[in-house]
Scaffold this motif. Sequence first.
Motif, PDB file in Angstrom:
ATOM      1  N   THR A 147      31.348 -18.687 -27.418  1.00 56.55           N
ATOM      2  CA  THR A 147      31.316 -18.570 -28.874  1.00 56.55           C
ATOM      3  C   THR A 147      32.680 -18.261 -29.479  1.00 56.55           C
ATOM      4  N   ASN A 148      33.562 -17.626 -28.707  1.00 60.58           N
ATOM      5  CA  ASN A 148      34.912 -17.402 -29.230  1.00 60.58           C
ATOM      6  C   ASN A 148      35.830 -18.585 -28.924  1.00 60.58           C
ATOM      7  N   GLY A 149      35.194 -19.741 -28.632  1.00 59.19           N
ATOM      8  CA  GLY A 149      35.909 -21.007 -28.514  1.00 59.19           C
ATOM      9  C   GLY A 149      35.283 -22.080 -29.373  1.00 59.19           C
ATOM     10  N   MET A 150      34.343 -21.683 -30.242  1.00 57.88           N
ATOM     11  CA  MET A 150      33.683 -22.615 -31.154  1.00 57.88           C
ATOM     12  C   MET A 150      34.589 -22.985 -32.327  1.00 57.88           C
ATOM     13  N   ALA A 151      34.236 -24.060 -33.014  1.00 57.01           N
ATOM     14  CA  ALA A 151      34.873 -24.359 -34.299  1.00 57.01           C
ATOM     15  C   ALA A 151      34.685 -23.164 -35.222  1.00 57.01           C
ATOM     16  N   GLY A 152      35.758 -22.778 -35.904  1.00 53.65           N
ATOM     17  CA  GLY A 152      35.697 -21.623 -36.793  1.00 53.65           C
ATOM     18  C   GLY A 152      36.054 -20.317 -36.121  1.00 53.65           C
ATOM     19  N   SER A 153      36.254 -20.333 -34.810  1.00 53.27           N
ATOM     20  CA  SER A 153      36.667 -19.115 -34.108  1.00 53.27           C
ATOM     21  C   SER A 153      38.187 -18.966 -34.152  1.00 53.27           C
ATOM     22  N   ILE A 154      38.642 -17.731 -34.091  1.00 58.99           N
ATOM     23  CA  ILE A 154      40.037 -17.480 -33.741  1.00 58.99           C
ATOM     24  C   ILE A 154      40.038 -17.483 -32.223  1.00 58.99           C
ATOM     25  N   TYR A 155      40.624 -18.508 -31.638  1.00 64.23           N
ATOM     26  CA  TYR A 155      40.392 -18.845 -30.247  1.00 64.23           C
ATOM     27  C   TYR A 155      40.613 -17.664 -29.297  1.00 64.23           C
ATOM     28  N   LYS A 156      39.571 -17.391 -28.533  1.00 63.19           N
ATOM     29  CA  LYS A 156      39.528 -16.346 -27.511  1.00 63.19           C
ATOM     30  C   LYS A 156      39.612 -14.927 -28.079  1.00 63.19           C
ATOM     31  N   GLN A 157      39.485 -14.796 -29.427  1.00 70.43           N
ATOM     32  CA  GLN A 157      39.523 -13.462 -30.014  1.00 70.43           C
ATOM     33  C   GLN A 157      38.234 -13.096 -30.736  1.00 70.43           C
ATOM     34  N   THR A 158      37.699 -14.025 -31.534  1.00 68.44           N
ATOM     35  CA  THR A 158      36.475 -13.698 -32.262  1.00 68.44           C
ATOM     36  C   THR A 158      35.693 -14.962 -32.587  1.00 68.44           C
ATOM     37  N   SER A 159      34.364 -14.841 -32.598  1.00 68.90           N
ATOM     38  CA  SER A 159      33.475 -15.956 -32.928  1.00 68.90           C
ATOM     39  C   SER A 159      33.370 -16.103 -34.442  1.00 68.90           C
ATOM     40  N   PRO A 160      32.960 -17.280 -34.920  1.00 70.85           N
ATOM     41  CA  PRO A 160      32.668 -17.411 -36.356  1.00 70.85           C
ATOM     42  C   PRO A 160      31.426 -16.602 -36.712  1.00 70.85           C
ATOM     43  N   LEU A 161      31.358 -16.136 -37.963  1.00 70.99           N
ATOM     44  CA  LEU A 161      30.201 -15.345 -38.406  1.00 70.99           C
ATOM     45  C   LEU A 161      28.922 -16.172 -38.366  1.00 70.99           C
ATOM     46  N   VAL A 162      29.016 -17.453 -38.722  1.00 72.82           N
ATOM     47  CA  VAL A 162      27.896 -18.393 -38.644  1.00 72.82           C
ATOM     48  C   VAL A 162      28.464 -19.737 -38.192  1.00 72.82           C
ATOM     49  N   ASN A 163      27.585 -20.704 -37.957  1.00 74.07           N
ATOM     50  CA  ASN A 163      28.006 -22.030 -37.518  1.00 74.07           C
ATOM     51  C   ASN A 163      27.612 -23.082 -38.565  1.00 74.07           C
ATOM     52  N   PRO A 164      28.529 -23.426 -39.491  1.00 75.73           N
ATOM     53  CA  PRO A 164      28.226 -24.430 -40.526  1.00 75.73           C
ATOM     54  C   PRO A 164      28.729 -25.829 -40.159  1.00 75.73           C
ATOM     55  N   SER A 165      28.816 -26.127 -38.869  1.00 75.61           N
ATOM     56  CA  SER A 165      29.335 -27.423 -38.419  1.00 75.61           C
ATOM     57  C   SER A 165      28.488 -28.586 -38.907  1.00 75.61           C
ATOM     58  N   LYS A 166      29.170 -29.669 -39.231  1.00 75.08           N
ATOM     59  CA  LYS A 166      28.498 -30.924 -39.552  1.00 75.08           C
ATOM     60  C   LYS A 166      28.487 -31.828 -38.317  1.00 75.08           C
ATOM     61  N   LYS A 167      27.720 -32.927 -38.413  1.00 70.82           N
ATOM     62  CA  LYS A 167      27.619 -33.867 -37.306  1.00 70.82           C
ATOM     63  C   LYS A 167      28.955 -34.553 -37.057  1.00 70.82           C
ATOM     64  N   ALA A 168      29.181 -34.939 -35.816  1.00 73.13           N
ATOM     65  CA  ALA A 168      30.355 -35.744 -35.480  1.00 73.13           C
ATOM     66  C   ALA A 168      30.368 -36.992 -36.355  1.00 73.13           C
ATOM     67  N   GLY A 169      31.558 -37.347 -36.850  1.00 74.05           N
ATOM     68  CA  GLY A 169      31.701 -38.494 -37.743  1.00 74.05           C
ATOM     69  C   GLY A 169      31.765 -38.105 -39.202  1.00 74.05           C
ATOM     70  N   GLU A 170      31.379 -36.863 -39.540  1.00 68.81           N
ATOM     71  CA  GLU A 170      31.446 -36.382 -40.923  1.00 68.81           C
ATOM     72  C   GLU A 170      32.705 -35.529 -41.111  1.00 68.81           C
ATOM     73  N   TRP A 171      33.265 -35.594 -42.327  1.00 73.44           N
ATOM     74  CA  TRP A 171      34.437 -34.793 -42.637  1.00 73.44           C
ATOM     75  C   TRP A 171      34.052 -33.317 -42.811  1.00 73.44           C
ATOM     76  N   GLN A 172      34.892 -32.444 -42.261  1.00 74.26           N
ATOM     77  CA  GLN A 172      34.694 -31.002 -42.348  1.00 74.26           C
ATOM     78  C   GLN A 172      35.956 -30.378 -42.930  1.00 74.26           C
ATOM     79  N   SER A 173      35.853 -29.157 -43.424  1.00 75.15           N
ATOM     80  CA  SER A 173      37.021 -28.540 -44.068  1.00 75.15           C
ATOM     81  C   SER A 173      37.214 -27.099 -43.621  1.00 75.15           C
ATOM     82  N   TYR A 174      38.474 -26.699 -43.585  1.00 75.11           N
ATOM     83  CA  TYR A 174      38.863 -25.297 -43.452  1.00 75.11           C
ATOM     84  C   TYR A 174      39.660 -24.902 -44.695  1.00 75.11           C
TER      85      TYR A 174
END
Length: 261
Positions: free
Chosen positions: A152-179
């Motif tokens: 979970t600390n390697g998911m999209a939205g994580s600060i890699y190897k430090q903390t997980s995202p609070l929730v997972n709002p990922s869209k399907k592959a092929g859709e545009w996402q934003s930070y």
Amino acid sequence: MHLNKTIIATACIVAFALSNANAQAKHEDTEFYTPVPQKVTPGKITTEAPSDAVILFNGKNLDQWVMTDDRTQPAQWIVSDGILTVNKKTGNIETKQSFGNYQLHIEWRVPQNITGTGQARGNSGLFLASMGKGDLGYELQILDNYDNKTYTNGMAGSIYKQTSPLVNPSKKAGEWQSYDVIWTAPTFKADSSVNTPAKVTVLFNGVLVQNGFELKGPTQYVGPAAYRQAHGPLPVKLQAHGDKSEPVSFRNIWIRELTVL
């Protein structure tokens, strides 16, 4: 004179201990899988840049970017139809300009025909401050996590190897996402020790996933993160991860420098 020798000796012992610990460490030691962030369905992406923003990618060229491993070379990723796509043969790219505190908007897309699992599924990274060649710096992870399990600390939205995202709002592959990122750079004392740690707030597809998180230091793949080097403003970096999955694309990248009172 005695005091200086004692300080030097102590520093050498600490450095040796850290080196020895990292030599014995494994990357799995800093990966955790629970709790799994709740899935959230995001809304629409806002794409228009404010009037005082620096446009880092305008859909036409890479004039604002250079190669990370050789900053004398222009960025060699692929620009087509207003979209920037990773060129894994050339390596990471980073901004010509360095930044301290800032607000950043970036949109990214994992290809619809993505293959692979775990970390080998559309892996890239937004380095909020690049510390030089390779993957040195502070990484906000980019990955397909719509239906793809990993630590979970390697998911999209994580600060890699430090903390997980609070929730997972990922869209399907092929859709545009934003930070949308608010980055507060770390500050250091005269002796190079940390004065204030880096902080980051991240909205992922308009949903809060990092809320003023204090980073423990630059990203480490093996071993715990720690501040080991003082620095000032740094470039923003995009990662060419090098896995076998299809490369990630980007668009609408802009940044606003901020003054922290």
